[in-house]
Design a protein around this motif. Structure first.
Motif, PDB file in Angstrom:
ATOM      1  N   ALA A  34     -84.515  55.595  13.265  1.00 33.07           N
ATOM      2  CA  ALA A  34     -83.784  53.951  12.573  1.00 33.07           C
ATOM      3  C   ALA A  34     -83.446  53.606  13.980  1.00 33.07           C
ATOM      4  O   ALA A  34     -83.310  51.864  14.288  1.00 33.07           O
ATOM      5  CB  ALA A  34     -83.109  53.641  11.609  1.00 33.07           C
ATOM      6  N   LEU A  35     -82.489  54.120  14.411  1.00 31.00           N
ATOM      7  CA  LEU A  35     -81.102  53.533  15.621  1.00 31.00           C
ATOM      8  C   LEU A  35     -82.574  53.144  17.384  1.00 31.00           C
ATOM      9  O   LEU A  35     -82.568  52.093  17.607  1.00 31.00           O
ATOM     10  CB  LEU A  35     -80.433  54.110  15.947  1.00 31.00           C
ATOM     11  N   GLU A  36     -83.835  53.871  17.600  1.00 29.36           N
ATOM     12  CA  GLU A  36     -84.565  53.878  18.106  1.00 29.36           C
ATOM     13  C   GLU A  36     -84.971  53.033  18.185  1.00 29.36           C
ATOM     14  O   GLU A  36     -84.925  52.005  18.555  1.00 29.36           O
ATOM     15  CB  GLU A  36     -85.060  55.390  18.300  1.00 29.36           C
ATOM     16  N   THR A  37     -85.817  52.444  17.048  1.00 25.67           N
ATOM     17  CA  THR A  37     -86.333  51.666  16.877  1.00 25.67           C
ATOM     18  C   THR A  37     -85.546  50.218  16.183  1.00 25.67           C
ATOM     19  O   THR A  37     -86.185  49.078  16.929  1.00 25.67           O
ATOM     20  CB  THR A  37     -87.051  51.806  14.883  1.00 25.67           C
TER      21      THR A  37
ATOM     22  N   VAL B 142     -79.614  48.959  10.697  1.00 23.76           N
ATOM     23  CA  VAL B 142     -80.535  50.363  11.126  1.00 23.76           C
ATOM     24  C   VAL B 142     -80.784  50.803   9.500  1.00 23.76           C
ATOM     25  O   VAL B 142     -81.912  52.137   9.499  1.00 23.76           O
ATOM     26  CB  VAL B 142     -79.538  51.018  11.571  1.00 23.76           C
ATOM     27  N   LEU B 143     -79.831  50.907   8.802  1.00 22.54           N
ATOM     28  CA  LEU B 143     -80.256  51.117   6.977  1.00 22.54           C
ATOM     29  C   LEU B 143     -81.236  50.445   6.434  1.00 22.54           C
ATOM     30  O   LEU B 143     -81.789  51.336   6.272  1.00 22.54           O
ATOM     31  CB  LEU B 143     -78.569  50.385   6.629  1.00 22.54           C
ATOM     32  N   LYS B 144     -81.481  49.142   6.443  1.00 24.62           N
ATOM     33  CA  LYS B 144     -83.311  48.992   6.294  1.00 24.62           C
ATOM     34  C   LYS B 144     -84.104  50.135   7.070  1.00 24.62           C
ATOM     35  O   LYS B 144     -84.814  49.863   6.348  1.00 24.62           O
ATOM     36  CB  LYS B 144     -83.021  47.728   6.286  1.00 24.62           C
ATOM     37  N   LEU B 145     -83.942  49.934   7.887  1.00 25.23           N
ATOM     38  CA  LEU B 145     -85.642  50.788   8.454  1.00 25.23           C
ATOM     39  C   LEU B 145     -85.687  51.867   7.892  1.00 25.23           C
ATOM     40  O   LEU B 145     -86.907  52.379   8.556  1.00 25.23           O
ATOM     41  CB  LEU B 145     -84.942  50.338  10.197  1.00 25.23           C
ATOM     42  N   THR B 146     -84.511  52.705   7.707  1.00 29.07           N
ATOM     43  CA  THR B 146     -84.904  54.732   7.034  1.00 29.07           C
ATOM     44  C   THR B 146     -85.368  53.872   5.745  1.00 29.07           C
ATOM     45  O   THR B 146     -86.188  54.927   5.693  1.00 29.07           O
ATOM     46  CB  THR B 146     -83.497  54.308   6.611  1.00 29.07           C
ATOM     47  N   LEU B 147     -85.748  52.556   5.605  1.00 28.79           N
ATOM     48  CA  LEU B 147     -86.202  52.698   4.392  1.00 28.79           C
ATOM     49  C   LEU B 147     -88.363  52.708   4.721  1.00 28.79           C
ATOM     50  O   LEU B 147     -88.657  53.141   3.670  1.00 28.79           O
ATOM     51  CB  LEU B 147     -86.645  51.474   3.609  1.00 28.79           C
ATOM     52  N   GLN B 148     -88.316  53.524   5.598  1.00 28.11           N
ATOM     53  CA  GLN B 148     -90.101  52.516   6.237  1.00 28.11           C
ATOM     54  C   GLN B 148     -89.827  54.704   7.530  1.00 28.11           C
ATOM     55  O   GLN B 148     -91.259  54.790   6.826  1.00 28.11           O
ATOM     56  CB  GLN B 148     -90.402  51.927   7.055  1.00 28.11           C
ATOM     57  N   ASP B 149     -89.559  55.237   6.591  1.00 29.26           N
ATOM     58  CA  ASP B 149     -89.425  56.747   7.018  1.00 29.26           C
ATOM     59  C   ASP B 149     -90.000  57.101   6.233  1.00 29.26           C
ATOM     60  O   ASP B 149     -90.371  56.857   5.027  1.00 29.26           O
ATOM     61  CB  ASP B 149     -87.788  57.682   7.017  1.00 29.26           C
ATOM     62  N   LYS B 150     -90.973  58.083   6.682  1.00 35.49           N
ATOM     63  CA  LYS B 150     -92.619  58.669   6.729  1.00 35.49           C
ATOM     64  C   LYS B 150     -91.822  59.451   5.569  1.00 35.49           C
ATOM     65  O   LYS B 150     -92.606  60.584   4.827  1.00 35.49           O
ATOM     66  CB  LYS B 150     -92.795  59.537   7.975  1.00 35.49           C
ATOM     67  N   LYS B 151     -90.576  59.959   5.246  1.00 31.80           N
ATOM     68  CA  LYS B 151     -90.441  61.176   4.252  1.00 31.80           C
ATOM     69  C   LYS B 151     -89.798  60.609   3.132  1.00 31.80           C
ATOM     70  O   LYS B 151     -89.737  61.779   2.335  1.00 31.80           O
ATOM     71  CB  LYS B 151     -88.842  62.585   5.029  1.00 31.80           C
TER      72      LYS B 151
END
Length: 341
Positions: free
Chosen positions: A230-233, A295-304
């Motif tokens: 998420a940080l990298e993205t 950043v927190l919003k991007l974690t919702l796209q995590d593949k796990k």
């Protein structure tokens, strides 16, 4: 999964002698064509070189089209071979292109960075970024072989070695407490790279062979990656703040180790070891209040994730890791606050 750590002067001709490919292409980016291609071209029969632009921002469908078009124009059939010569971007994108061209041709990985040798090239995860989401489109497909030669480290700037070292640290933290206790007592310049490459390849290969398609234990390889990706993205869009993969994962490991401590999975001592060592190698990523929500919003796209809930791989002891741990937005926010303060 076949992985060979040796001189390419031996391993590449030996591999090609065992196969009868109708055509061969080498995929490189602008940097590896200049710095690494000369090291292998004399070991190859007649072949085509395909060059793409260097950088994570070019790991996308448009670059795939360039590669597919080059293979099509050269009339490559399904008995051809694509050699991916480069770091994680070239390996991810080249493998994905090979796995999908004419429903799949053989490919091999010749990783040229520390990061790709210890992580990206091993395991058959292939993919590209899509509309800002990292590795959003992809497949699982093992290469015919991975040929690793540490001679390429001579071409790497220190920043790239530092980036790759984060994945080595991760492998020790999730699978080998004794090795963690060795490396954390040495700074970056006193590491034994030949030993650590072999160790990391062994750790990852063992896990991948147990769980090729990431249904279970392979998820532990994602420790540090939920918040790290998420940080990298998030910073990818800003050239002045862009992070290398390892820099982002180092930050992610500190934050996720904090979550593990809060959940009672690890002791305070291990968290302190992790943050002290990683801060000494990578410094601290500057995070503002305005960065946190994106950043927190991007974690919702995590593949796990499952059912819209964030699931993490978290340490549950030195050299041990569990997975599918439910983590709330509030816990992640607290971890990022801890990291930055």
């Amino acid at each position: 999964m076949s992985v060979h750590i040796s001189s390419l002067a031996e391993s590449l001709p030996a591999f090609l002698k065992q196969h009868n490919y109708s055509a061969i292409a080498v995929l490189a980016d602008a940097n590896t064509k200049r710095l690494c291609y000369p090291a292998i071209k004399n070991f190859l029969p007649k072949h085509k070189i395909i060059t793409v632009r260097a950088g994570e921002e070019f790991k996308n469908l448009a670059t795939c089209e360039t590669v597919w078009q080059a293979l099509t124009d050269a009339q490559f059939d399904r008995h051809a071979l694509l050699i991916d010569l480069g770091g994680g971007v070239v390996g991810d994108l080249g493998g994905f292109c090979a796995a999908t061209y004419k429903r799949g041709i053989d490919f091999i990985q010749i990783p040229t960075t520390l990061l790709s040798q210890v992580d990206a090239s091993v395991g058959g995860k292939l993919g590209i970024d899509f509309h800002g989401f990292k590795n959003h489109i992809g497949v699982f497909k093992l290469p015919e072989t991975v040929l690793i030669d540490t001679v390429f480290f001579q071409t790497l700037p220190e920043l790239e070695l530092r980036s790759g070292f984060a994945e080595i640290i991760k492998h020790c933290l999730i699978a080998d407490a004794a090795k963690w206790n060795v490396i954390r007592r040495r700074d970056l310049h006193r590491q034994d790279w030949n030993d650590l490459v072999a160790h990391s390849v062994g750790v990852k290969k063992n896990i991948v062979e147990q769980d090729p398609n990431e249904k279970g234990i392979r998820k532990i390889l994602n420790f540090g990656h939920t918040l790290g990706h998420a940080l990298e993205t998030h910073f990818l869009a800003d050239p002045k703040r862009r992070l290398l993969h390892g820099e982002a994962i180092a930050a992610g490991m500190i934050a996720e180790a904090f979550i593990a401590k809060r959940k009672g999975l690890i002791e305070t001592g291990l968290l302190e070891q992790i943050e002290e060592y990683l801060f000494s190698i990578y410094g601290r990523v500057k995070l503002t209040d305005a960065d946190l929500e994106p950043v927190l919003k991007l974690t919702l796209q995590d593949k796990k994730n499952r059912n819209g809930e964030v699931r993490m791989a978290l340490l549950d002891g030195p050299g041990s890791c569990t997975y599918d741990v439910l983590v709330t937005k509030a816990e992640m926010r607290r971890a990022l606050d801890y990291y930055r303060t």
